[in-house]
Write a protein that holds these residues in place. Structure first.
Motif, short mmCIF file in Angstrom:
data_model
loop_
_atom_site.label_atom_id
_atom_site.label_comp_id
_atom_site.label_asym_id
_atom_site.label_seq_id
_atom_site.Cartn_x
_atom_site.Cartn_y
_atom_site.Cartn_z
N GLU A 149 0.84 -1.20 0.00
CA GLU A 149 0.00 0.00 0.00
C GLU A 149 0.87 1.25 0.00
O GLU A 149 0.63 2.21 -0.72
CB GLU A 149 -0.94 -0.01 1.22
CG GLU A 149 -2.08 0.98 1.08
CD GLU A 149 -3.01 1.02 2.31
OE1 GLU A 149 -3.74 2.01 2.43
OE2 GLU A 149 -3.01 0.07 3.10
N LEU A 150 1.92 1.19 0.82
CA LEU A 150 2.86 2.31 0.87
C LEU A 150 3.42 2.60 -0.52
O LEU A 150 3.43 3.74 -1.00
CB LEU A 150 4.00 1.97 1.83
CG LEU A 150 5.07 3.05 2.00
CD1 LEU A 150 4.56 4.20 2.86
CD2 LEU A 150 6.35 2.48 2.61
N ASN B 121 0.80 4.07 -2.90
CA ASN B 121 0.52 5.45 -2.50
C ASN B 121 1.59 6.41 -3.02
O ASN B 121 1.30 7.44 -3.59
CB ASN B 121 0.46 5.57 -0.97
CG ASN B 121 -0.87 5.09 -0.39
OD1 ASN B 121 -1.10 5.24 0.79
ND2 ASN B 121 -1.74 4.52 -1.20
N ILE B 122 2.82 6.03 -2.79
CA ILE B 122 3.92 6.92 -3.19
C ILE B 122 3.98 7.03 -4.71
O ILE B 122 4.16 8.12 -5.26
CB ILE B 122 5.27 6.43 -2.62
CG1 ILE B 122 5.22 6.47 -1.08
CG2 ILE B 122 6.42 7.29 -3.12
CD1 ILE B 122 6.49 5.99 -0.40
#
Lengths: 196, 196
Positions: A181-182, A185-186
């Motif tokens: 997810e990180l 997102n980035i």
């Protein structure tokens, strides 16, 4: 008489390197002592010297190993026939993955390289500069091909690399999204912002 | 007998504060000494104590002054009737402007607050947490109103604030775009990446 290095020695050195990266991350290179390292590895301080020569050698190995990994990757990216925007996304994902998987080493090489001694120091600085230039050149060619918004490419590299260094807080955060997810997102924030 | 504080004293303190921010930026709070500060201000070390009590007081003042500036700003932003995406852009521009104009203070408050002593330390940590939560809440409401891409709001705050901290390298860079160009570049990358 010097001992002949065996495979066992090599893997022992890797254990020491990994532990030193953790230690330099926690305490900073300057404050960390060989005694701290011995405690972390679980051996006598004196016996560390069977495997490594000095604290400086450890920092040197960490920094140059990380540099090699990133250079091999950007070489492959440049050689690929991909579009600039997709090259950029590949670089970005690689940086994020490295910050997730090899956090200690990448963090230490990014923050503590200042303590390298010459000739390693200037060599490392040159490599950093060269890496950033090649990263910027990919963005620049994306701008010229009309795929990327008109921005200053060097500024974009600076913003992107610092944004990724935020993964540092993610490692320490209690509010934890998954690594996937990180990453997504980035990539969304940074790649979409550059796309024309 | 304590001297009565005059306006001259107040402005003298500001000079000392500014100089200490520069010093803490260059040397780090821990390594910086009152003697270093005296040299920077151009007075005897002893006479600094007419204006301030300790090195700790200087760090404390820098950190809490910066916190006040950012809290006053986010209060105003929240109270404005603007849309979430435009609130976000306003916050972003303010952060960038502060990193350009009050670089030393903002940088020191962001990096060296760890050296605050309690009760200031925990108070400052709470303020940081609270600020980030309010920042994330603005992004979250943008997501709910369909203006901002579906991402984890806390991760977005983390990425944004770290990206802005990259202005640190801009200050040291020889390849220098103007402050305006820097601002527009960062806004483009970060706001466009969030817009749906």
């Amino acid at each position: 008489m010097a001992r002949i290095q065996t495979e066992k020695d090599v893997s022992r050195k890797e254990v020491i390197l990994k532990a030193s990266a953790k230690l330099f991350l926690e305490k900073g290179y300057k404050a960390a002592s060989m005694r701290d390292l011995a405690v972390k590895v679980g051996v006598e301080a004196a016996s560390l010297y069977n495997h490594i020569r000095s604290k400086a050698e450890l920092l040197h190995d960490i920094c140059f190993n990380v540099a090699n990994v990133f250079f091999e990757h950007i070489n492959a990216v440049e050689a690929s026939g991909a579009t600039p925007i997709s090259k950029l996304e590949t670089l970005l994902r690689f940086h994020i993955q490295q910050m997730i998987d090899n956090y200690e080493e990448v963090f230490v090489s990014d923050r503590e390289w200042r303590y390298l001694a010459d000739p390693y120091l200037s060599n490392f600085q040159n490599q950093r500069r060269s890496y950033r230039k090649r990263f910027a050149a990919i963005i620049q060619s994306g701008i010229e091909q009309g795929q990327i918004n008109k921005i200053d490419a060097s500024t974009a590299v600076l913003v992107i690399l610092h944004a990724i260094s935020g993964i540092d807080s993610w490692h320490r955060s209690t509010h934890k999204v998954s690594g996937e997810e990180l990453t997504e997102n980035i990539v969304t924030i940074l790649v979409e912002g550059l796309k024309k």
